[in-house]
Scaffold this active site. Structure first.
Site, PDB file in Angstrom:
ATOM      1  N   HIS A   1       5.544   5.989  11.363  1.00 32.61           N
ATOM      2  CA  HIS A   1       4.999   5.802  10.015  1.00 32.61           C
ATOM      3  C   HIS A   1       4.020   6.961   9.764  1.00 32.61           C
ATOM      4  CE1 HIS A   1       3.560   4.159   6.391  1.00 32.61           C
ATOM      5  NE2 HIS A   1       3.308   2.916   6.753  1.00 32.61           N
TER       6      HIS A   1
ATOM      7  N   ARG B   1       0.801  -1.222   0.000  1.00 36.21           N
ATOM      8  CA  ARG B   1       0.000   0.000   0.000  1.00 36.21           C
ATOM      9  C   ARG B   1       0.828   1.264   0.000  1.00 36.21           C
ATOM     10  NH1 ARG B   1      -3.034  -3.639   1.577  1.00 36.21           N
ATOM     11  NH2 ARG B   1      -1.163  -4.253   2.653  1.00 36.21           N
ATOM     12  N   THR B   2       1.808   1.329   0.889  1.00 38.91           N
ATOM     13  CA  THR B   2       2.508   2.610   1.032  1.00 38.91           C
ATOM     14  C   THR B   2       3.221   2.947  -0.269  1.00 38.91           C
ATOM     15  OG1 THR B   2       2.745   2.159   3.371  1.00 38.91           O
ATOM     16  CG2 THR B   2       4.115   3.911   2.476  1.00 38.91           C
TER      17      THR B   2
ATOM     18  N   ARG C   1      11.485   3.998   2.878  1.00 38.59           N
ATOM     19  CA  ARG C   1      11.139   3.051   3.954  1.00 38.59           C
ATOM     20  C   ARG C   1      12.369   2.204   4.243  1.00 38.59           C
ATOM     21  NH1 ARG C   1       6.018  -0.907   4.362  1.00 38.59           N
ATOM     22  NH2 ARG C   1       5.126   1.074   5.019  1.00 38.59           N
TER      23      ARG C   1
ATOM     24  N   LYS D   1      25.444  -3.557  -1.869  1.00 40.24           N
ATOM     25  CA  LYS D   1      26.908  -3.480  -2.075  1.00 40.24           C
ATOM     26  C   LYS D   1      27.569  -2.734  -0.932  1.00 40.24           C
ATOM     27  CE  LYS D   1      26.372  -2.974  -7.088  1.00 40.24           C
ATOM     28  NZ  LYS D   1      26.584  -1.993  -8.169  1.00 40.24           N
TER      29      LYS D   1
HETATM   30  C1  NCD Z   1       2.006  -0.950   8.118  1.00 41.26           C
HETATM   31  C2  NCD Z   1       3.512  -0.792   8.255  1.00 41.26           C
HETATM   32  O1  NCD Z   1       4.245  -0.967   7.274  1.00 41.26           O
HETATM   33  O2  NCD Z   1       3.935  -0.445   9.350  1.00 41.26           O
HETATM   34  N1  NCD Z   1       1.612  -1.164   6.805  1.00 41.26           N
HETATM   35  C3  NCD Z   1       1.304  -0.098   6.012  1.00 41.26           C
HETATM   36  O3  NCD Z   1       2.156   0.701   5.678  1.00 41.26           O
HETATM   37  N2  NCD Z   1       0.034   0.078   5.680  1.00 41.26           N
HETATM   38  C4  NCD Z   1       1.433  -1.945   9.044  1.00 41.26           C
HETATM   39  C5  NCD Z   1       2.004  -3.322   9.049  1.00 41.26           C
HETATM   40  O4  NCD Z   1       2.903  -3.663   8.276  1.00 41.26           O
HETATM   41  O5  NCD Z   1       1.524  -4.091   9.867  1.00 41.26           O
END
Ligand code: NCD
Length: 311
Positions: free
Chosen positions: A129, A51-52, A101, A80
């Site tokens: 997040h 999703r993100t 991320r 690397k």
């Molecule tokens: C979350 C995350 O990555 O922290 N997912 C997301 O970005 N929607 C929640 C999760 O991974 O449980």
């Protein structure tokens, strides 16, 4: 240069403006279809994401911009041995804005310090997040009509769940918000949130172990997945992974207007039979994630433009 590391990087007024913009985008998508023409988003994902990453990409494409990036550490030069600082200096030459991320807490901050373009923390380890929080705030505000005066139940892995940490930080700034923290003893909220954020700000909260004991008094139930990748051993994960399962039966105990949210991915913690309940709002929440990321990209690129115009 403006970055987004934590939801606290925006004041409440700025957050309100951002959510208003996201609301306008939802209603008038066409108006924004060329707003980022010629701009590029780098999506640098050193950890898995559906999703993100895709909602960031969809957001930039909806704005008429383009996207580049990688979706695992293995496919970047991190494999690397390249440092994040070096990677971001290079990406600054290729893109106008970057979402990153990383499994290490603080990684996005390290990147932001060396970056010539706005950096968005798209999740740093078990820490924060913020863009999920923006998504959660927009969802709650759109479906409940307000962010204050709510009792929010947070259920599941409150220790490693970064979405929970960021959401608490953001919501304590609204009036009369109360939290019910529902977790097994081993997955309780870390002290740096319970003591330094909740207690220090005099925010009312209760801790409970049984979901059934809490569900009847909630305006929002925010379910989370047990974060397998952050456990030190597999046995603990197996023992705790099905600690909570929201079923149709448990939903009978919940208020008729309670929202069920989940950042997703869901594993077992919400039974699929709950998906048809009108209170189940987690798929809508994923849709709001696109609008809010569109609003965020626009806001940060605008701030960067103002910066360069004034330079
Ligand atoms: C979350 C995350 O990555 O922290 N997912 C997301 O970005 N929607 C929640 C999760 O991974 O449980």
């Amino acid at each position: 240069m403006r970055h987004l590391m934590s939801p606290l990087d925006f004041s409440v007024e700025e957050l309100d403006r951002l959510l208003d913009l996201a609301g306008d985008i939802e209603r008038n998508q066409k108006k924004y279809a060329r707003a980022c023409e010629g701009k590029k988003l780098a999506a640098c994902f050193y950890e898995p994401s559906t999703r993100t990453r895709l909602s960031f990409e969809a957001a930039m494409l909806n704005l008429g911009g383009s996207v580049l990036g990688f979706s695992s550490a293995d496919s970047s030069s991190a494999s690397k041995g390249e440092s994040i600082s070096d990677t971001i200096r290079v990406i600054s030459c290729y893109a106008d804005i970057c979402a990153i991320r990383h499994p290490k807490e603080g990684a996005a901050l390290v990147a932001a310090q060396k970056s010539a373009i706005p950096v968005i923390n798209a999740g740093d380890g078990g820490h924060q997040h913020p863009t999920q929080t923006l998504t959660d705030l927009l969802t709650i505000r759109s479906l409940k009509g307000r962010l204050g005066g709510l009792t929010i139940g947070l259920c599941g892995d409150l220790k490693f769940g970064r979405t929970v940490h960021s959401l608490i930080n953001a919501l304590i700034r609204y009036e009369n918000v109360r939290f019910v923290l529902i977790s097994p003893e081993e997955l309780r909220l870390p002290d740096y949130i319970r003591e330094d954020v909740l207690v220090a700000n005099g925010v009312p909260f209760e801790e409970m172990e049984r979901l059934e004991d809490a569900i009847g008094e909630l305006d929002v139930l925010y379910m989370t997945r047990v974060q397998r990748e952050r456990f030190f051993n597999e046995e603990d994960y197996i023992r705790l992974k099905d600690y909570y399962i929201l079923t149709r039966e448990k939903m009978l105990l919940a208020p008729s207007d309670m929202l069920v949210l989940h950042p997703l991915p869901r594993v077992n913690e919400i039974s699929v039979e709950v998906d048809d309940d009108p209170r189940a709002s987690y798929f809508k929440q994923a849709q709001y994630g696109v609008y809010v990321r569109m609003a965020l990209i626009l806001t940060l690129l605008d701030a960067a433009k103002e910066d360069s115009d004034n330079a």
